[in-house]
Design an enzyme around this catalytic site. Sequence first.
Site, PDB file in Angstrom:
ATOM      1  N   LYS A   1       0.875  -0.998  -0.160  1.00  0.00           N
ATOM      2  CA  LYS A   1       0.285   0.219  -0.263  1.00  0.00           C
ATOM      3  C   LYS A   1       0.560   1.100   0.082  1.00  0.00           C
ATOM      4  O   LYS A   1       0.918   2.359  -0.612  1.00  0.00           O
ATOM      5  CB  LYS A   1      -0.729   0.018   1.006  1.00  0.00           C
ATOM      6  CG  LYS A   1      -1.736   1.262   1.653  1.00  0.00           C
ATOM      7  CD  LYS A   1      -2.472   1.780   2.636  1.00  0.00           C
ATOM      8  CE  LYS A   1      -1.391   1.457   4.061  1.00  0.00           C
ATOM      9  NZ  LYS A   1      -1.384   2.713   3.945  1.00  0.00           N
ATOM     10  N   ASN A   2       1.563   0.997   1.052  1.00  0.00           N
ATOM     11  CA  ASN A   2       2.508   2.393   0.903  1.00  0.00           C
ATOM     12  C   ASN A   2       4.035   2.740  -0.336  1.00  0.00           C
ATOM     13  O   ASN A   2       4.356   3.492  -0.551  1.00  0.00           O
ATOM     14  CB  ASN A   2       3.786   2.491   2.639  1.00  0.00           C
ATOM     15  CG  ASN A   2       2.558   2.431   3.450  1.00  0.00           C
ATOM     16  OD1 ASN A   2       1.330   3.183   3.048  1.00  0.00           O
ATOM     17  ND2 ASN A   2       3.324   2.916   4.402  1.00  0.00           N
TER      18      ASN A   2
ATOM     19  N   CYS B   1      -4.948  13.014  13.587  1.00  0.00           N
ATOM     20  CA  CYS B   1      -4.426  11.907  13.272  1.00  0.00           C
ATOM     21  C   CYS B   1      -4.616  10.845  14.646  1.00  0.00           C
ATOM     22  O   CYS B   1      -3.805  10.869  15.856  1.00  0.00           O
ATOM     23  CB  CYS B   1      -3.190  11.018  12.284  1.00  0.00           C
ATOM     24  SG  CYS B   1      -3.053   8.955  12.096  1.00  0.00           S
TER      25      CYS B   1
ATOM     26  N   ARG C   1       1.234  14.334  13.326  1.00  0.00           N
ATOM     27  CA  ARG C   1       1.295  14.155  11.796  1.00  0.00           C
ATOM     28  C   ARG C   1       1.183  15.499  10.692  1.00  0.00           C
ATOM     29  O   ARG C   1       0.884  14.849   9.963  1.00  0.00           O
ATOM     30  CB  ARG C   1       0.976  12.879  11.181  1.00  0.00           C
ATOM     31  CG  ARG C   1       0.679  11.663  12.296  1.00  0.00           C
ATOM     32  CD  ARG C   1      -0.049  10.214  11.103  1.00  0.00           C
ATOM     33  NE  ARG C   1       0.557   9.979   9.853  1.00  0.00           N
ATOM     34  CZ  ARG C   1       0.624   8.935   9.243  1.00  0.00           C
ATOM     35  NH1 ARG C   1      -0.761   8.270  10.042  1.00  0.00           N
ATOM     36  NH2 ARG C   1       0.917   8.743   8.061  1.00  0.00           N
TER      37      ARG C   1
ATOM     38  N   ASP D   1       5.293   0.434  12.051  1.00  0.00           N
ATOM     39  CA  ASP D   1       4.300  -0.546  11.442  1.00  0.00           C
ATOM     40  C   ASP D   1       4.194  -1.354  11.945  1.00  0.00           C
ATOM     41  O   ASP D   1       3.263  -2.148  11.470  1.00  0.00           O
ATOM     42  CB  ASP D   1       4.042  -0.320   9.775  1.00  0.00           C
ATOM     43  CG  ASP D   1       3.703   1.214   9.635  1.00  0.00           C
ATOM     44  OD1 ASP D   1       3.864   1.324   8.231  1.00  0.00           O
ATOM     45  OD2 ASP D   1       3.330   2.264  10.512  1.00  0.00           O
TER      46      ASP D   1
ATOM     47  N   ARG E   1      -8.408  -0.899   5.049  1.00  0.00           N
ATOM     48  CA  ARG E   1      -7.443   0.394   4.491  1.00  0.00           C
ATOM     49  C   ARG E   1      -6.233  -0.071   3.845  1.00  0.00           C
ATOM     50  O   ARG E   1      -5.688   0.138   2.692  1.00  0.00           O
ATOM     51  CB  ARG E   1      -7.339   0.980   5.687  1.00  0.00           C
ATOM     52  CG  ARG E   1      -8.539   1.616   5.790  1.00  0.00           C
ATOM     53  CD  ARG E   1      -8.214   3.321   6.878  1.00  0.00           C
ATOM     54  NE  ARG E   1      -7.430   4.308   6.230  1.00  0.00           N
ATOM     55  CZ  ARG E   1      -6.741   5.098   5.824  1.00  0.00           C
ATOM     56  NH1 ARG E   1      -7.026   6.606   6.898  1.00  0.00           N
ATOM     57  NH2 ARG E   1      -5.573   5.992   5.291  1.00  0.00           N
TER      58      ARG E   1
HETATM   59  C1  EPZ Z   1       4.726   6.446   6.322  1.00  0.00           C
HETATM   60  O1  EPZ Z   1       3.758   8.194   7.069  1.00  0.00           O
HETATM   61  C2  EPZ Z   1       3.623   6.140   6.308  1.00  0.00           C
HETATM   62  N1  EPZ Z   1       2.638   6.394   5.439  1.00  0.00           N
HETATM   63  C3  EPZ Z   1       3.272   5.232   8.017  1.00  0.00           C
HETATM   64  O2  EPZ Z   1       2.580   4.234   7.416  1.00  0.00           O
HETATM   65  C4  EPZ Z   1       4.249   5.097   8.417  1.00  0.00           C
HETATM   66  O3  EPZ Z   1       4.039   4.594   9.459  1.00  0.00           O
HETATM   67  C5  EPZ Z   1       5.569   6.149   8.449  1.00  0.00           C
HETATM   68  O4  EPZ Z   1       5.842   6.880   7.044  1.00  0.00           O
HETATM   69  C6  EPZ Z   1       6.651   5.947   8.802  1.00  0.00           C
HETATM   70  O5  EPZ Z   1       7.666   4.699   8.844  1.00  0.00           O
HETATM   71  C7  EPZ Z   1       2.644   6.007   4.029  1.00  0.00           C
HETATM   72  O6  EPZ Z   1       3.930   5.503   3.500  1.00  0.00           O
HETATM   73  C8  EPZ Z   1       1.112   6.133   3.032  1.00  0.00           C
HETATM   74  P1  EPZ Z   1       6.852  10.611   8.632  1.00  0.00           P
HETATM   75  P2  EPZ Z   1       4.662   9.386   7.076  1.00  0.00           P
HETATM   76  O7  EPZ Z   1       6.145  11.483   7.651  1.00  0.00           O
HETATM   77  O8  EPZ Z   1       5.229   9.797   5.891  1.00  0.00           O
HETATM   78  C9  EPZ Z   1       6.640  14.223  11.867  1.00  0.00           C
HETATM   79  C10 EPZ Z   1       0.319   2.600   7.995  1.00  0.00           C
HETATM   80  O9  EPZ Z   1       0.158   1.780   8.843  1.00  0.00           O
HETATM   81  N2  EPZ Z   1       6.988  14.644  10.715  1.00  0.00           N
HETATM   82  O10 EPZ Z   1       7.398   9.116   8.217  1.00  0.00           O
HETATM   83  O11 EPZ Z   1       2.979  10.285   7.246  1.00  0.00           O
HETATM   84  C11 EPZ Z   1       5.930  12.702  12.335  1.00  0.00           C
HETATM   85  O12 EPZ Z   1       5.055  13.247  12.965  1.00  0.00           O
HETATM   86  C12 EPZ Z   1       1.578   4.260   7.915  1.00  0.00           C
HETATM   87  O13 EPZ Z   1       0.571   1.861   6.748  1.00  0.00           O
HETATM   88  C13 EPZ Z   1       6.532  15.830  10.627  1.00  0.00           C
HETATM   89  O14 EPZ Z   1       7.018  16.686  12.343  1.00  0.00           O
HETATM   90  O15 EPZ Z   1       5.231   9.388   7.747  1.00  0.00           O
HETATM   91  C14 EPZ Z   1       6.382  11.468  12.660  1.00  0.00           C
HETATM   92  O16 EPZ Z   1       5.979  11.833  14.054  1.00  0.00           O
HETATM   93  C15 EPZ Z   1       0.340   4.523   9.041  1.00  0.00           C
HETATM   94  N3  EPZ Z   1       6.850  17.146   9.614  1.00  0.00           N
HETATM   95  C16 EPZ Z   1       7.645  11.256  12.111  1.00  0.00           C
HETATM   96  O17 EPZ Z   1       7.915  12.507  11.875  1.00  0.00           O
HETATM   97  C17 EPZ Z   1       6.240  16.358   9.001  1.00  0.00           C
HETATM   98  O18 EPZ Z   1       6.507  17.651   7.778  1.00  0.00           O
HETATM   99  C18 EPZ Z   1       7.490  10.411  10.881  1.00  0.00           C
HETATM  100  O19 EPZ Z   1       6.270  10.551  10.244  1.00  0.00           O
HETATM  101  C19 EPZ Z   1       7.134  14.979   8.258  1.00  0.00           C
HETATM  102  C20 EPZ Z   1       6.329  14.313   9.225  1.00  0.00           C
END
Ligand code: EPZ
Length: 426
Positions: free
Chosen positions: A22-23, A120, A125, A308, A400
């Site tokens: 999915k990702n 979320c 996020r 995850d 999902r």
């Molecule tokens: C991706 O989310 C995945 N989703 C998530 O999978 C996964 O948990 C996550 O990466 C971490 O591996 C998809 O790929 C669609 P991040 P993403 O930006 O990109 C902070 C699932 O279960 N952050 O790497 O949204 C954020 O809050 C889902 O399939 C900022 O502060 O995660 C978090 O604490 C859930 N500012 C950390 O960084 C930003 O602009 C990592 O988040 C972006 C992120």
Amino acid sequence: MDKFVIRGGNPLLGTIKVSGAKNSALPCMAAAILTEDEIILENIPQVRDIETERKLLESMGANVELGYGRAQHRTSIQCANLSDPVAKYEIVKTMRASSLVLGPLIARTGMARVAMPGGCAIGGRPIDLHLAALEKMGATITYDHGYIEARTQRLKGAHIVFDKITVTGTEDILMAAVMAEGETLLENCAREPEVTDLAALLTAMGAQIEGAGSSTIKVKGVDKLHGARHRINPDRIEAGTFLIAGAITGGDLNVDSCNPEHLGAVIGKLESAGARIDVGRESVRVRSEGHLKPVDISTEEYPGFPTDMQAQYMALATQCDGTSIVTENIFENRFMHVQELNRMGANIRTEGRVATIVGKTPLQAAAVMCSDLRASASLVLAALVADGETILDRVYHMDRGYERIEEKLRGVGAQIRRMGDVFGKR
Ligand code: EPZ
């Protein structure tokens, strides 16, 4: 709303097949925005988030044919004419990953209007790192009634260092940079296999990218991209979930059509817990007699232990002989499954981002509620070993990101059925 009814007790035996990731599929579908030509994607998983992405692209004027039932789940996307380049709130509120259209839209049209993703279940996020990078590339960002508006004549290459490692942030800005003027250097990038998969598609479309999969990615912008065909990676999180299902039930399970290289951290922990693992070219076999040792985990960015997989691993820890410590370093609120597991007889206490699991505790069936995608998976795993029949509510969370999981698990001996109308008749 659909529910699962699960009777615990059966060891899982046989071969279970993994679907596409999915990702990976979500950013690759968004990448189709970057060209007028047709993009063909294979191995697209049949899950609810893909349906949402289809709606999102179609709402902007794209033609999308989801190839379910076709060979390889082949999907065709063509964004010849983006009549309405707006990611509307009604869609974005159901899937945060909708914000992945920001980079490709502004790169292709010079304008993007995307609803700001709200809160979320697993954490705040924000997407501030995406926006800061686009501003560095010359975009003007304004906020208008809950929408982000990004505008530019043409994005310019820039030197960007992400303050934090962000998966979709890296993907979004990579898609912005491939058609920017000049060179972009991205540092502190996410190294997840999903980033490498997206870069492979973009390269097939004519992009010039070096270093995807490492912390530093160099992109030389081009004026135009063309059509391409690409096969999506197998889902490493679905594969990891099945490996834990085999271990927790004391089964002998062959997880097929996966990429073992992407599962290093999960396999390492399962072996430390005492499960027997045999790695094939595109499969991993897990065997356990059900006597597992406690092992601590701490979630990290790839190649560390994936956040995850944290909830699923916690379900396993309830069946290990001793105390396990689970530390969640990526998201600030990713223990929603704990109370539900405790309702099934687990002994888990949390303090901030640390959970202490005392095992082995016999689990009892109960009525439990899904709160997010991976928390749902941990409840299914717990129910597979619980005494009696568990009723799992709100399984739309699970749909999902897991393709027909009840059918796949039933195929290897689980007693699981879905109650309610089947997932989205087309
Ligand atoms: C991706 O989310 C995945 N989703 C998530 O999978 C996964 O948990 C996550 O990466 C971490 O591996 C998809 O790929 C669609 P991040 P993403 O930006 O990109 C902070 C699932 O279960 N952050 O790497 O949204 C954020 O809050 C889902 O399939 C900022 O502060 O995660 C978090 O604490 C859930 N500012 C950390 O960084 C930003 O602009 C990592 O988040 C972006 C992120």
